[in-house]
Design an enzyme around this catalytic site. Structure first.
Site, PDB file in Angstrom:
ATOM      1  N   LYS A  61       4.607   4.441  18.536  1.00 36.26           N
ATOM      2  CA  LYS A  61       4.517   5.817  18.041  1.00 36.26           C
ATOM      3  C   LYS A  61       4.792   6.828  19.161  1.00 36.26           C
ATOM      4  CE  LYS A  61       1.399   4.622  14.232  1.00 36.26           C
ATOM      5  NZ  LYS A  61      -0.008   4.398  13.864  1.00 36.26           N
TER       6      LYS A  61
ATOM      7  N   GLY B 163       0.872   8.816  10.153  1.00 30.82           N
ATOM      8  CA  GLY B 163       0.661   8.688   8.702  1.00 30.82           C
ATOM      9  C   GLY B 163       1.049   9.955   7.965  1.00 30.82           C
TER      10      GLY B 163
ATOM     11  N   THR C 281       0.831  -1.215   0.000  1.00 30.26           N
ATOM     12  CA  THR C 281       0.000   0.000   0.000  1.00 30.26           C
ATOM     13  C   THR C 281       0.866   1.267   0.000  1.00 30.26           C
ATOM     14  OG1 THR C 281      -1.580  -1.255   1.296  1.00 30.26           O
ATOM     15  CG2 THR C 281      -1.907   1.120   1.230  1.00 30.26           C
TER      16      THR C 281
ATOM     17  N   LYS D  76       7.275   2.192  11.751  1.00 30.40           N
ATOM     18  CA  LYS D  76       7.419   2.585  13.170  1.00 30.40           C
ATOM     19  C   LYS D  76       8.109   1.523  14.007  1.00 30.40           C
ATOM     20  CE  LYS D  76       3.392   0.998  12.557  1.00 30.40           C
ATOM     21  NZ  LYS D  76       2.117   1.190  11.944  1.00 30.40           N
TER      22      LYS D  76
ATOM     23  N   GLY E 121      -3.397   5.239   5.556  1.00 27.21           N
ATOM     24  CA  GLY E 121      -3.924   5.361   4.190  1.00 27.21           C
ATOM     25  C   GLY E 121      -2.810   5.574   3.200  1.00 27.21           C
TER      26      GLY E 121
ATOM     27  N   GLU F 167       9.262  10.408   8.878  1.00 30.47           N
ATOM     28  CA  GLU F 167       8.047  11.183   9.179  1.00 30.47           C
ATOM     29  C   GLU F 167       6.780  10.328   9.177  1.00 30.47           C
ATOM     30  OE1 GLU F 167       7.554  14.711   9.894  1.00 30.47           O
ATOM     31  OE2 GLU F 167       5.717  13.676  10.440  1.00 30.47           O
TER      32      GLU F 167
ATOM     33  N   VAL G 171       4.864   7.924  12.246  1.00 34.73           N
ATOM     34  CA  VAL G 171       3.905   8.361  13.273  1.00 34.73           C
ATOM     35  C   VAL G 171       2.888   9.284  12.622  1.00 34.73           C
ATOM     36  CG1 VAL G 171       3.585   9.571  15.460  1.00 34.73           C
ATOM     37  CG2 VAL G 171       5.693   8.277  15.054  1.00 34.73           C
TER      38      VAL G 171
ATOM     39  N   ASP H 260       0.934  -0.640  18.560  1.00 31.81           N
ATOM     40  CA  ASP H 260       1.218   0.336  17.504  1.00 31.81           C
ATOM     41  C   ASP H 260       1.323   1.745  18.119  1.00 31.81           C
ATOM     42  OD1 ASP H 260       0.901   0.941  14.369  1.00 31.81           O
ATOM     43  OD2 ASP H 260      -0.410   2.329  15.432  1.00 31.81           O
TER      44      ASP H 260
HETATM   45  N1  HSE Z   1      -2.532   0.285  11.749  1.00 30.82           N
HETATM   46  C1  HSE Z   1      -2.145   1.668  11.831  1.00 30.82           C
HETATM   47  C2  HSE Z   1      -3.375   2.478  12.218  1.00 30.82           C
HETATM   48  C3  HSE Z   1      -1.607   2.112  10.486  1.00 30.82           C
HETATM   49  O1  HSE Z   1      -4.485   1.934  12.250  1.00 30.82           O
HETATM   50  O2  HSE Z   1      -3.251   3.646  12.562  1.00 30.82           O
HETATM   51  C4  HSE Z   1      -0.804   3.372  10.545  1.00 30.82           C
HETATM   52  O3  HSE Z   1       0.322   3.253  11.345  1.00 30.82           O
END
Ligand code: HSE
Length: 398
Positions: A200, A129, A11, A100, A297, A124, A127, A196
């Site tokens: 971050k 996106g 992606t 990350k 995204g 960048e 964290v 996750d």
């Molecule tokens: N799985 C992560 C989220 C993707 O849902 O924010 C972006 O780091």
């Protein structure tokens, strides 16, 4: 002409190729040089894809190619990403990554190698996106002592909590929907259990204080035990339940935590909904600033990676401008962090409320139980007052 290679054509990796192609003039104009993707590493082939001829399965072709200046790592995970990135830096190539896990696990070492080799290591997109947050932290909020960072850093969990709130749906049903929509990562554990978010907030904290933060030191609780009943209480109280990653300096000590919080309407993060992320940073001179946008995204995240590529090209030959030393910051246990707590107990345990001076009682939401909200106290003090009583649920209350 700056030649780049992309590791991982999923992606984000395919998004990077798309941004470079579709915004060609903007990208080259801002970089001051044309940027060309010349190789893509992936285990798969992509028949019919416009870049299918660039695909290789052999990393040696990239790392040993002296014409490739920048390696973009969008594979995710640390194996083999760490090995590939380290070798690229040692070979004198700059690296831009969205990964990350890689940065939280190996950021200190990779930054040091990049400095030694006089190349760049930018991250960048790891964290928030597409949200510009690391660049502001390392280049804009630099005259301040950062007092706190607080953020909704995971789109998947925010989507789940928003849906549970709006539709009254169960956690399990909304998780399935999030997976169907492709928000949750391959293994949803990393999202829903807060891992996750933990990585971050570790990266944000390391950048804010210029030193290493071990993500393992950050107490982490996710959203997998949030129920429709908790949501019903939040509604009655006019609150939103959000998964926050936060770090805070108090009396010279650093606290960091990942936990669900019940937020009040006046909280800047209260109305951040769906897959959106937001981060607030408080500086001792600046006060509060907030960053908001798409935390995940394809295009949004790729846009952040391409911005790193542009910065790499513009700053060619200059020393890496990231203040992140190997000195390890001590993170205090979140047991010592003061908050108010929202608590649900069985009706038969309701006498425990008398131990919490000034607690606010909430009745009539779920039969057979009572809710209450404590005054501010540490988690250690909170559990001491609870004694042998086992609550149905406890959520921090900001
Ligand atoms: N799985 C992560 C989220 C993707 O849902 O924010 C972006 O780091």
């Amino acid at each position: 002409m700056t030649k780049i290679a992309i590791l991982g054509y999923g992606t984000i990796g395919s998004g990077v190729a798309k941004v470079i192609k579709e915004n060609k003039n903007i990208v080259s104009g801002n970089a001051g040089d044309d940027i060309e993707v010349v190789k893509i590493l992936d285990l798969r082939d992509f028949p019919g894809d416009e870049n299918e001829k660039l695909v290789t399965h052999d990393y040696e072709e990239i790392v040993s190619d002296p014409e490739i200046d920048i390696v973009v790592e969008t594979m995710g995970g640390t194996k083999p990403a760490f090995d590939f990135v380290k070798r690229a830096l040692l070979a004198g190539k700059s690296v831009c990554t969205s990964n990350k896990a890689l940065v939280a696990d190996h950021g200190t070492e990779l930054i040091q190698i990049a400095k030694d080799k006089n190349v760049k290591f930018y991250f960048e997109a790891s964290v928030g996106g597409g949200i510009p947050i690391l660049r502001p932290l390392r280049t804009c909020i630099v005259a301040d002592e950062v007092e706190s960072i607080r953020g909704i850093l995971n789109g998947t969990t925010n989507f789940i909590l928003t849906k549970m709130d709006r539709d009254g749906a169960s956690y399990e049903d909304v998780l399935k929907e999030a997976q169907k929509l492709g928000y949750a990562e391959a293994d949803p554990t990393a999202d829903v259990e807060g891992h996750d978010t933990c990585r971050k907030i570790a990266i944000l904290t390391a950048l804010a204080y210029g030193a290493q933060v071990d993500f393992q030191d950050i107490d982490t609780k996710g959203i997998s035990d949030i129920t429709s009943e908790d949501m019903a209480y939040a509604k009655k109280l006019g609150r939103q339940i959000k998964l926050l990653g936060l770090s805070r300096r108090e009396n010279g000590k650093l606290y960091a935590l990942v936990s669900p919080y019940m937020l009040d309407e006046s909280d800047a993060l209260y109305s951040v909904s769906g897959v959106f992320n937001a981060i607030t940073v408080k500086g001792n001179m600046l006060g509060d600033v907030m960053f908001y946008g798409q935390g995940a995204g394809k295009e949004a995240t790729a846009s952040a990676v391409v911005t790193d590529i542009i910065e790499t090209v513009k700053k060619r030959g200059q020393k890496l401008d990231i203040n992140w030393s190997a000195d390890k910051l001590t993170v205090e246990s979140s047991d010592k962090l003061s908050d108010r707590f929202f608590v649900r107990v069985k009706e038969s345990d309701a006498d425990v409320i008398t131990a919490f001076n000034g607690a606010e009682r909430i009745e009539g939401v779920v039969s057979g139980e009572v809710g209450f909200i404590t005054k501010s106290l540490t988690y250690e003090e909170f559990t001491a007052k609870l004694g042998a009583k086992t609550p149905i649920s406890v959520i921090r209350y900001a």
